[in-house]
Design an enzyme around this catalytic site. Structure first.
Site, PDB file in Angstrom:
ATOM      1  N   ASP A  38       0.856  -1.183   0.000  1.00  0.00           N
ATOM      2  CA  ASP A  38       0.000   0.000   0.000  1.00  0.00           C
ATOM      3  C   ASP A  38       0.897   1.240   0.000  1.00  0.00           C
ATOM      4  O   ASP A  38       1.632   1.480   0.967  1.00  0.00           O
ATOM      5  CB  ASP A  38      -0.870  -0.050   1.260  1.00  0.00           C
ATOM      6  CG  ASP A  38      -1.753   1.169   1.431  1.00  0.00           C
ATOM      7  OD1 ASP A  38      -1.670   2.102   0.603  1.00  0.00           O
ATOM      8  OD2 ASP A  38      -2.522   1.183   2.395  1.00  0.00           O
ATOM      9  N   ASN A  78      -7.265  11.960 -11.402  1.00  0.00           N
ATOM     10  CA  ASN A  78      -8.015  12.314 -12.619  1.00  0.00           C
ATOM     11  C   ASN A  78      -7.869  13.816 -12.835  1.00  0.00           C
ATOM     12  O   ASN A  78      -7.282  14.515 -12.008  1.00  0.00           O
ATOM     13  CB  ASN A  78      -9.482  11.887 -12.509  1.00  0.00           C
ATOM     14  CG  ASN A  78     -10.175  12.542 -11.336  1.00  0.00           C
ATOM     15  OD1 ASN A  78     -10.284  13.762 -11.272  1.00  0.00           O
ATOM     16  ND2 ASN A  78     -10.632  11.745 -10.382  1.00  0.00           N
ATOM     17  N   GLY A  97      -9.764   3.942  -6.162  1.00  0.00           N
ATOM     18  CA  GLY A  97      -8.426   3.363  -6.319  1.00  0.00           C
ATOM     19  C   GLY A  97      -7.379   3.985  -5.413  1.00  0.00           C
ATOM     20  O   GLY A  97      -7.648   4.333  -4.259  1.00  0.00           O
ATOM     21  N   VAL A  98      -6.187   4.176  -5.969  1.00  0.00           N
ATOM     22  CA  VAL A  98      -5.083   4.710  -5.167  1.00  0.00           C
ATOM     23  C   VAL A  98      -5.359   6.176  -4.794  1.00  0.00           C
ATOM     24  O   VAL A  98      -4.955   6.631  -3.709  1.00  0.00           O
ATOM     25  CB  VAL A  98      -3.735   4.511  -5.900  1.00  0.00           C
ATOM     26  CG1 VAL A  98      -3.575   5.426  -7.081  1.00  0.00           C
ATOM     27  CG2 VAL A  98      -2.575   4.653  -4.931  1.00  0.00           C
ATOM     28  N   ASP A  99      -6.048   6.885  -5.647  1.00  0.00           N
ATOM     29  CA  ASP A  99      -6.414   8.290  -5.392  1.00  0.00           C
ATOM     30  C   ASP A  99      -7.256   8.384  -4.110  1.00  0.00           C
ATOM     31  O   ASP A  99      -6.965   9.191  -3.206  1.00  0.00           O
ATOM     32  CB  ASP A  99      -7.203   8.793  -6.609  1.00  0.00           C
ATOM     33  CG  ASP A  99      -7.381  10.297  -6.655  1.00  0.00           C
ATOM     34  OD1 ASP A  99      -6.787  10.994  -5.816  1.00  0.00           O
ATOM     35  OD2 ASP A  99      -8.124  10.769  -7.537  1.00  0.00           O
ATOM     36  N   SER A 150      -2.587   4.258 -14.323  1.00  0.00           N
ATOM     37  CA  SER A 150      -3.529   3.835 -15.381  1.00  0.00           C
ATOM     38  C   SER A 150      -3.867   2.342 -15.385  1.00  0.00           C
ATOM     39  O   SER A 150      -4.665   1.902 -16.210  1.00  0.00           O
ATOM     40  CB  SER A 150      -3.033   4.220 -16.789  1.00  0.00           C
ATOM     41  OG  SER A 150      -3.188   5.598 -17.010  1.00  0.00           O
TER      42      SER A 150
HETATM   43  N1  AR6 Z   1      -1.221   1.416  -3.074  1.00  0.00           N
HETATM   44  C1  AR6 Z   1      -0.651   1.073  -4.255  1.00  0.00           C
HETATM   45  N2  AR6 Z   1      -1.336   0.807  -5.379  1.00  0.00           N
HETATM   46  C2  AR6 Z   1      -2.684   0.887  -5.314  1.00  0.00           C
HETATM   47  C3  AR6 Z   1      -3.365   1.241  -4.124  1.00  0.00           C
HETATM   48  C4  AR6 Z   1      -2.579   1.519  -2.973  1.00  0.00           C
HETATM   49  N3  AR6 Z   1      -3.132   1.885  -1.811  1.00  0.00           N
HETATM   50  N4  AR6 Z   1      -4.708   1.228  -4.385  1.00  0.00           N
HETATM   51  C5  AR6 Z   1      -4.853   0.870  -5.674  1.00  0.00           C
HETATM   52  N5  AR6 Z   1      -3.639   0.653  -6.236  1.00  0.00           N
HETATM   53  P1  AR6 Z   1      -6.288   3.233 -10.108  1.00  0.00           P
HETATM   54  P2  AR6 Z   1      -5.911   4.589 -12.704  1.00  0.00           P
HETATM   55  C6  AR6 Z   1      -3.304   0.274  -7.618  1.00  0.00           C
HETATM   56  O1  AR6 Z   1      -7.619   2.732 -10.514  1.00  0.00           O
HETATM   57  O2  AR6 Z   1      -6.058   3.291 -13.411  1.00  0.00           O
HETATM   58  C7  AR6 Z   1      -9.287   6.988  -9.650  1.00  0.00           C
HETATM   59  O3  AR6 Z   1     -10.651   6.963  -9.333  1.00  0.00           O
HETATM   60  C8  AR6 Z   1      -4.374  -0.421  -8.418  1.00  0.00           C
HETATM   61  O4  AR6 Z   1      -4.450  -1.796  -8.090  1.00  0.00           O
HETATM   62  O5  AR6 Z   1      -6.106   3.744  -8.728  1.00  0.00           O
HETATM   63  O6  AR6 Z   1      -4.798   5.503 -13.095  1.00  0.00           O
HETATM   64  C9  AR6 Z   1      -8.808   8.360 -10.092  1.00  0.00           C
HETATM   65  O7  AR6 Z   1      -9.493   9.392  -9.446  1.00  0.00           O
HETATM   66  C10 AR6 Z   1      -3.827  -0.219  -9.831  1.00  0.00           C
HETATM   67  O8  AR6 Z   1      -2.849  -1.217 -10.104  1.00  0.00           O
HETATM   68  O9  AR6 Z   1      -5.764   4.420 -11.103  1.00  0.00           O
HETATM   69  C11 AR6 Z   1      -9.083   8.326 -11.570  1.00  0.00           C
HETATM   70  O10 AR6 Z   1     -10.420   8.666 -11.843  1.00  0.00           O
HETATM   71  C12 AR6 Z   1      -3.123   1.126  -9.753  1.00  0.00           C
HETATM   72  O11 AR6 Z   1      -3.022   1.423  -8.351  1.00  0.00           O
HETATM   73  C13 AR6 Z   1      -8.843   6.887 -11.950  1.00  0.00           C
HETATM   74  O12 AR6 Z   1      -9.079   6.138 -10.779  1.00  0.00           O
HETATM   75  C14 AR6 Z   1      -3.859   2.247 -10.448  1.00  0.00           C
HETATM   76  O13 AR6 Z   1      -5.262   2.043 -10.345  1.00  0.00           O
HETATM   77  C15 AR6 Z   1      -7.426   6.655 -12.381  1.00  0.00           C
HETATM   78  O14 AR6 Z   1      -7.296   5.339 -12.834  1.00  0.00           O
END
Ligand code: AR6
Length: 171
Positions: free
Chosen positions: A15, A29, A37-39, A122
């Site tokens: 994490d 975004n 997600g991570v955001d 992404s």
């Molecule tokens: N630590 C590390 N990696 C993580 C964590 C964490 N705590 N949580 C998720 N991931 P995503 P995107 C991974 O969807 O594809 C958001 O709503 C996850 O498993 O977070 O760039 C934004 O606001 C994946 O491998 O980002 C945007 O609207 C990676 O982080 C949109 O999602 C990225 O997944 C961006 O989409």
């Protein structure tokens, strides 16, 4: 990695919000006002002051990067970047993703940040194929570090075994 130097690029499963490191990168975004997600995880861990600062930034275009404080995070800074939404690869997705890594690293140098961690930008909601995204992340970072000695460590944080394996194969 050049012969004789410590490994500067590494990967870890976990994490990103828990890392004690100068800066973590957020896969945000264009509004920079939070999401899933991570955001979502970063905003929850940092607390409401992060959103307050993000409101002053005027959003962020895909491929660009903006910096804020880390507030309640162990990391001192958050670098927010916006990855491309995958739609087959012919709409500039690889260039935009490369820009995310390059511009985030450039912002790190400008702010005297020596250690930085990236999530797989992404690779979640935006559906970028993991192996291709990992290849871009590693290539751009290697090229960048070759001319930027002030960055001491780059960590790729994998939230899944698939992503961890993709990085391990490249490093
Ligand atoms: N630590 C590390 N990696 C993580 C964590 C964490 N705590 N949580 C998720 N991931 P995503 P995107 C991974 O969807 O594809 C958001 O709503 C996850 O498993 O977070 O760039 C934004 O606001 C994946 O491998 O980002 C945007 O609207 C990676 O982080 C949109 O999602 C990225 O997944 C961006 O989409």
């Amino acid at each position: 990695m050049s012969a004789g130097s410590a490994p500067k690029i590494d990967t870890v499963r976990g994490d990103i919000t828990r890392l004690e490191i100068d800066a973590i990168v957020n896969a945000a975004n264009t509004t920079l006002l939070g999401g899933g997600g991570v955001d979502g995880a970063i905003h929850r861990a940092a607390g409401p002051k992060l959103l307050e600062e993000c409101r002053t930034l005027g959003g962020c275009r895909p491929g660009e990067a903006k910096i804020t404080g880390g507030y309640h995070l162990p990391a001192r800074f958050v670098i927010h970047t916006v990855g491309p939404v995958w739609s087959g690869g012919k709409r500039g997705e690889p260039q935009i993703l490369a820009n995310c890594y390059r511009n985030s690293l450039q912002l790190a140098v400008k702010n005297e940040i020596a250690t930085i961690a990236f999530p797989a930008i992404s690779c979640g909601a935006y559906r970028y194929p993991v192996q291709e995204a990992a290849r871009i992340a590693v290539n751009v970072t290697r090229n960048f570090l070759a001319t930027s000695p002030s960055i001491g460590q780059v960590m790729f944080v994998a939230a899944t075994d698939e992503i961890l394996a993709a990085y391990q194969e490249l490093l």
